[in-house]
Design a protein around this motif. Structure first.
Motif, PDB file in Angstrom:
ATOM      1  N   UNK A 111       0.771  -1.352   0.049  1.00 38.70           N
ATOM      2  CA  UNK A 111       0.127   0.006   0.018  1.00 38.70           C
ATOM      3  C   UNK A 111       0.988   1.244   0.116  1.00 38.70           C
ATOM      4  N   UNK A 112       1.979   1.262   0.794  1.00 44.53           N
ATOM      5  CA  UNK A 112       2.844   2.476   0.678  1.00 44.53           C
ATOM      6  C   UNK A 112       3.667   2.553  -0.695  1.00 44.53           C
ATOM      7  N   UNK A 113       4.128   1.318  -0.907  1.00 42.64           N
ATOM      8  CA  UNK A 113       4.776   1.514  -2.414  1.00 42.64           C
ATOM      9  C   UNK A 113       3.911   1.815  -3.614  1.00 42.64           C
ATOM     10  N   UNK A 114       2.493   1.627  -3.520  1.00 39.55           N
ATOM     11  CA  UNK A 114       1.871   2.011  -4.502  1.00 39.55           C
ATOM     12  C   UNK A 114       1.573   3.342  -4.501  1.00 39.55           C
ATOM     13  N   UNK A 115       2.038   4.472  -3.575  1.00 38.24           N
ATOM     14  CA  UNK A 115       1.903   5.980  -3.335  1.00 38.24           C
ATOM     15  C   UNK A 115       3.191   6.352  -4.262  1.00 38.24           C
ATOM     16  N   UNK A 116       4.160   5.601  -4.619  1.00 38.58           N
ATOM     17  CA  UNK A 116       5.639   6.138  -4.895  1.00 38.58           C
ATOM     18  C   UNK A 116       5.366   6.202  -6.466  1.00 38.58           C
ATOM     19  N   UNK A 117       6.020   7.239  -6.779  1.00 36.20           N
ATOM     20  CA  UNK A 117       5.917   7.305  -8.322  1.00 36.20           C
ATOM     21  C   UNK A 117       6.528   6.303  -9.112  1.00 36.20           C
ATOM     22  N   UNK A 118       7.777   5.871  -8.713  1.00 38.70           N
ATOM     23  CA  UNK A 118       8.630   4.550  -9.727  1.00 38.70           C
ATOM     24  C   UNK A 118       7.930   3.369  -9.155  1.00 38.70           C
ATOM     25  N   UNK A 119       6.944   3.279  -8.542  1.00 33.93           N
ATOM     26  CA  UNK A 119       6.023   1.907  -8.361  1.00 33.93           C
ATOM     27  C   UNK A 119       7.211   0.621  -7.940  1.00 33.93           C
ATOM     28  N   UNK A 120       7.715   0.704  -7.118  1.00 36.68           N
ATOM     29  CA  UNK A 120       8.404  -0.722  -6.750  1.00 36.68           C
ATOM     30  C   UNK A 120       7.358  -1.730  -6.206  1.00 36.68           C
ATOM     31  N   UNK A 121       7.589  -3.124  -6.318  1.00 40.34           N
ATOM     32  CA  UNK A 121       6.672  -3.896  -5.692  1.00 40.34           C
ATOM     33  C   UNK A 121       7.217  -4.806  -4.769  1.00 40.34           C
ATOM     34  N   UNK A 122       6.374  -4.984  -3.743  1.00 42.37           N
ATOM     35  CA  UNK A 122       6.964  -6.216  -2.648  1.00 42.37           C
ATOM     36  C   UNK A 122       6.477  -7.468  -3.107  1.00 42.37           C
ATOM     37  N   UNK A 123       7.687  -8.087  -3.391  1.00 44.98           N
ATOM     38  CA  UNK A 123       7.528  -9.562  -4.070  1.00 44.98           C
ATOM     39  C   UNK A 123       7.377 -10.578  -2.989  1.00 44.98           C
ATOM     40  N   UNK A 124       7.921 -10.374  -1.784  1.00 49.44           N
ATOM     41  CA  UNK A 124       7.530 -11.491  -0.816  1.00 49.44           C
ATOM     42  C   UNK A 124       7.990 -10.996   0.633  1.00 49.44           C
ATOM     43  N   UNK A 125       7.194 -11.614   1.533  1.00 46.94           N
ATOM     44  CA  UNK A 125       7.335 -11.241   2.984  1.00 46.94           C
ATOM     45  C   UNK A 125       7.797 -12.875   3.627  1.00 46.94           C
ATOM     46  N   UNK A 126       9.196 -13.077   4.166  1.00 48.76           N
ATOM     47  CA  UNK A 126       9.363 -14.120   4.984  1.00 48.76           C
ATOM     48  C   UNK A 126       9.419 -13.790   6.652  1.00 48.76           C
ATOM     49  N   UNK A 127       8.474 -14.563   7.046  1.00 49.39           N
ATOM     50  CA  UNK A 127       8.330 -14.224   8.561  1.00 49.39           C
ATOM     51  C   UNK A 127       8.238 -15.484   9.546  1.00 49.39           C
ATOM     52  N   UNK A 128       9.465 -15.460  10.249  1.00 47.48           N
ATOM     53  CA  UNK A 128       9.909 -16.341  11.258  1.00 47.48           C
ATOM     54  C   UNK A 128       9.257 -16.224  12.435  1.00 47.48           C
ATOM     55  N   UNK A 129       8.282 -17.084  12.670  1.00 50.35           N
ATOM     56  CA  UNK A 129       7.548 -16.920  14.336  1.00 50.35           C
ATOM     57  C   UNK A 129       8.384 -17.691  15.470  1.00 50.35           C
ATOM     58  N   UNK A 130       8.979 -18.571  15.206  1.00 50.54           N
ATOM     59  CA  UNK A 130       9.815 -19.316  16.098  1.00 50.54           C
ATOM     60  C   UNK A 130      11.162 -19.907  15.733  1.00 50.54           C
ATOM     61  N   UNK A 131      12.111 -20.323  16.122  1.00 50.71           N
ATOM     62  CA  UNK A 131      13.662 -20.700  15.316  1.00 50.71           C
ATOM     63  C   UNK A 131      12.943 -22.071  14.446  1.00 50.71           C
ATOM     64  N   UNK A 132      11.976 -22.427  14.500  1.00 46.69           N
ATOM     65  CA  UNK A 132      11.712 -23.670  13.801  1.00 46.69           C
ATOM     66  C   UNK A 132      10.577 -23.686  12.860  1.00 46.69           C
ATOM     67  N   UNK A 133       9.848 -22.373  12.726  1.00 48.51           N
ATOM     68  CA  UNK A 133       8.716 -22.314  12.029  1.00 48.51           C
ATOM     69  C   UNK A 133       8.722 -20.859  11.432  1.00 48.51           C
ATOM     70  N   UNK A 134       8.335 -21.016  10.157  1.00 48.98           N
ATOM     71  CA  UNK A 134       8.323 -19.777   9.492  1.00 48.98           C
ATOM     72  C   UNK A 134       7.338 -19.794   8.206  1.00 48.98           C
ATOM     73  N   UNK A 135       6.955 -18.600   7.804  1.00 53.98           N
ATOM     74  CA  UNK A 135       5.856 -18.698   6.522  1.00 53.98           C
ATOM     75  C   UNK A 135       6.464 -17.622   5.564  1.00 53.98           C
ATOM     76  N   UNK A 136       6.396 -18.224   4.224  1.00 56.54           N
ATOM     77  CA  UNK A 136       6.809 -16.997   3.194  1.00 56.54           C
ATOM     78  C   UNK A 136       5.395 -16.541   2.325  1.00 56.54           C
ATOM     79  N   UNK A 137       5.077 -15.380   2.322  1.00 52.41           N
ATOM     80  CA  UNK A 137       3.897 -15.136   1.583  1.00 52.41           C
ATOM     81  C   UNK A 137       4.437 -14.378   0.196  1.00 52.41           C
ATOM     82  N   UNK A 138       3.893 -14.784  -0.713  1.00 53.95           N
ATOM     83  CA  UNK A 138       3.983 -13.971  -1.909  1.00 53.95           C
ATOM     84  C   UNK A 138       2.788 -13.971  -2.780  1.00 53.95           C
ATOM     85  N   UNK A 139       2.459 -12.753  -3.313  1.00 48.73           N
ATOM     86  CA  UNK A 139       1.168 -12.739  -3.843  1.00 48.73           C
ATOM     87  C   UNK A 139       0.750 -13.214  -5.156  1.00 48.73           C
TER      88      UNK A 139
END
Length: 145
Positions: A111-139
């Motif tokens: 949502x923030x990037x969409x306000x920028x004139x040069x239009x970068x894109x968020x490609x992924x979010x890697x989120x680690x909840x614990x030392x042994x568990x994580x999620x990757x979100x890619x649209x």
């Protein structure tokens, strides 16, 4: 900070920026299948946010790292995620699971990037909840925030 190589999304952008950060937050999952996670508990989340683009802004940045940290760290650090307006105790797709938090981080950044004139894109979010568990979100390809 945890030094790690993250799975990289495939893209054709000239620039790829990665920002690592952590935030401490509590949450609970109000669903009987969540077991002990139905109780309020906390994590130190480690996040990596990947942004791509072909153009830089007037200051020579794809995006200034501090803007990403402000968007996410300031919002979620030392919070109860269930109280954030992105989450709900009524709809399971909006419980603050690691999957939902990763998607919310992507939405906030994009949502923030969409306000920028040069239009970068968020490609992924890697989120680690614990030392042994994580999620990757890619649209999904073609997803617009």
């Amino acid at each position: 900070m945890l030094q790690q190589i993250y799975p990289a999304p495939h893209h054709d952008y000239e620039f790829e920026l990665n920002k690592d950060m952590h935030f401490a937050a509590a949450h609970y999952i109000p669903h009987e299948d969540a077991g002990d996670c139905q109780n309020v508990h906390g994590h130190t989340y480690f996040a990596n946010i990947t942004i791509g683009g072909n153009e830089l802004d007037d200051s020579g940045f794809l995006i200034n790292f501090k803007h990403i940290k402000t968007l996410i760290h300031k919002r979620f650090d030392h919070s109860l995620l269930n109280k954030d307006n992105r989450f709900s105790d009524k709809e399971s797709m909006n419980f603050p699971t690691t999957e939902a938090v990763a998607k919310a981080v992507w939405e906030i950044v994009q949502e923030h990037l969409d306000t920028l004139e040069h239009q970068p894109r968020c490609l992924q979010v890697f989120l680690r909840e614990t030392p042994t568990s994580y999620v990757i979100y890619r649209p999904k390809k073609g997803r617009v925030s």
